[in-house]
Design an enzyme around this catalytic site. Sequence first.
Site, PDB file in Angstrom:
ATOM      1  CD  GLU A  22       4.395   1.427  -4.146  1.00  0.00           C
ATOM      2  OE1 GLU A  22       3.907   0.443  -4.706  1.00  0.00           O
ATOM      3  OE2 GLU A  22       3.846   2.547  -4.178  1.00  0.00           O
ATOM      4  CG  HIS A  68      -1.868   1.147   1.208  1.00  0.00           C
ATOM      5  ND1 HIS A  68      -2.973   1.189   0.367  1.00  0.00           N
ATOM      6  CD2 HIS A  68      -1.861   2.320   1.888  1.00  0.00           C
ATOM      7  CE1 HIS A  68      -3.611   2.328   0.551  1.00  0.00           C
ATOM      8  NE2 HIS A  68      -2.959   3.035   1.457  1.00  0.00           N
TER       9      HIS A  68
HETATM   10  C1  GAR Z   1       1.208   0.703  -6.333  1.00  0.00           C
HETATM   11  O1  GAR Z   1       1.593   2.014  -6.044  1.00  0.00           O
HETATM   12  C2  GAR Z   1       0.618   0.030  -5.114  1.00  0.00           C
HETATM   13  O2  GAR Z   1       1.232   0.449  -3.917  1.00  0.00           O
HETATM   14  C3  GAR Z   1      -0.811   0.497  -5.180  1.00  0.00           C
HETATM   15  O3  GAR Z   1      -1.139   0.424  -6.537  1.00  0.00           O
HETATM   16  C4  GAR Z   1       0.041   0.654  -7.313  1.00  0.00           C
HETATM   17  C5  GAR Z   1       0.180  -0.469  -8.297  1.00  0.00           C
HETATM   18  O4  GAR Z   1       1.229  -0.196  -9.180  1.00  0.00           O
HETATM   19  N1  GAR Z   1      -1.663  -0.329  -4.387  1.00  0.00           N
HETATM   20  C6  GAR Z   1      -2.727   0.136  -3.732  1.00  0.00           C
HETATM   21  O5  GAR Z   1      -3.084   1.292  -3.776  1.00  0.00           O
HETATM   22  C7  GAR Z   1      -3.492  -0.912  -2.943  1.00  0.00           C
HETATM   23  N2  GAR Z   1      -4.287  -0.307  -1.938  1.00  0.00           N
HETATM   24  P1  GAR Z   1       1.859  -1.359 -10.060  1.00  0.00           P
HETATM   25  O6  GAR Z   1       0.703  -2.021 -10.791  1.00  0.00           O
HETATM   26  O7  GAR Z   1       2.769  -0.626 -10.997  1.00  0.00           O
HETATM   27  O8  GAR Z   1       2.585  -2.288  -9.151  1.00  0.00           O
END
Ligand code: GAR
Length: 216
Positions: A177, A112
């Site tokens: 992340e 998250h």
């Molecule tokens: C990421 O920033 C992740 O932390 C967020 O969605 C994005 C996905 O990016 N997740 C949430 O908000 C879940 N609550 P990605 O598809 O490039 O990994």
Amino acid sequence: MSRKLKIGVLISGRGSNLHSLIEATKTNNFPAEIVIVIANVPNITGLEIAKKARIPVQIINHKNFNEREFFEDELHGVLTKAKVELVCLAGFMRILTDHFIDLWLDKIINIHPSLLPSFKGLNTHNRAIESGAKFSGCTIHFVRPEMDDGPIIIQAVVAIEQNDTSDTLANRILVEEHKIYPLAVKLIATKQISIRNGQARLKNPIYPRSALLNPC
Ligand code: GAR
């Protein structure tokens, strides 16, 4: 090296965290392997990333199911068939029922883009900026029935600059992340994490706490 932990990655979009996990699994002695990538949305770039890495993919389009439970029955079946031992939610934008989470208790983790328990839900970066907070970041946690809740495994901290927009902050947090998700998987796969009194703890603190906050 002993047997690798089998992970299933669930995605709904871009797949950059999936990409960081794939890259990690290519490094020497990484203790986990991705055995399946499942998307609940077709035609997303994350699926292309998985296919390029020759990882089996499955699309389980939630729109094809009348009930959330039926969607999850299918999801559970595919994960079980692939012998998945740890489910990694990586930008998976679908709420899971308590029943499904119970089936996979302590075997589902999520990323998250905030320092939980602050800013659960959507639009996290705008809300963090508007709150006047000086720091935000990202969190990897075990999944519990309440949204964006559960024992915290790792967090990375990112300073909020005065002129940050949601996009500039999101970009800096995304870099972190991509570091902490593989690290969390590694810690779980090497059995470094235990859950006690609702908190995730490092069994043998091989990493100082500061390294868990800002791993390099
Ligand atoms: C990421 O920033 C992740 O932390 C967020 O969605 C994005 C996905 O990016 N997740 C949430 O908000 C879940 N609550 P990605 O598809 O490039 O990994």
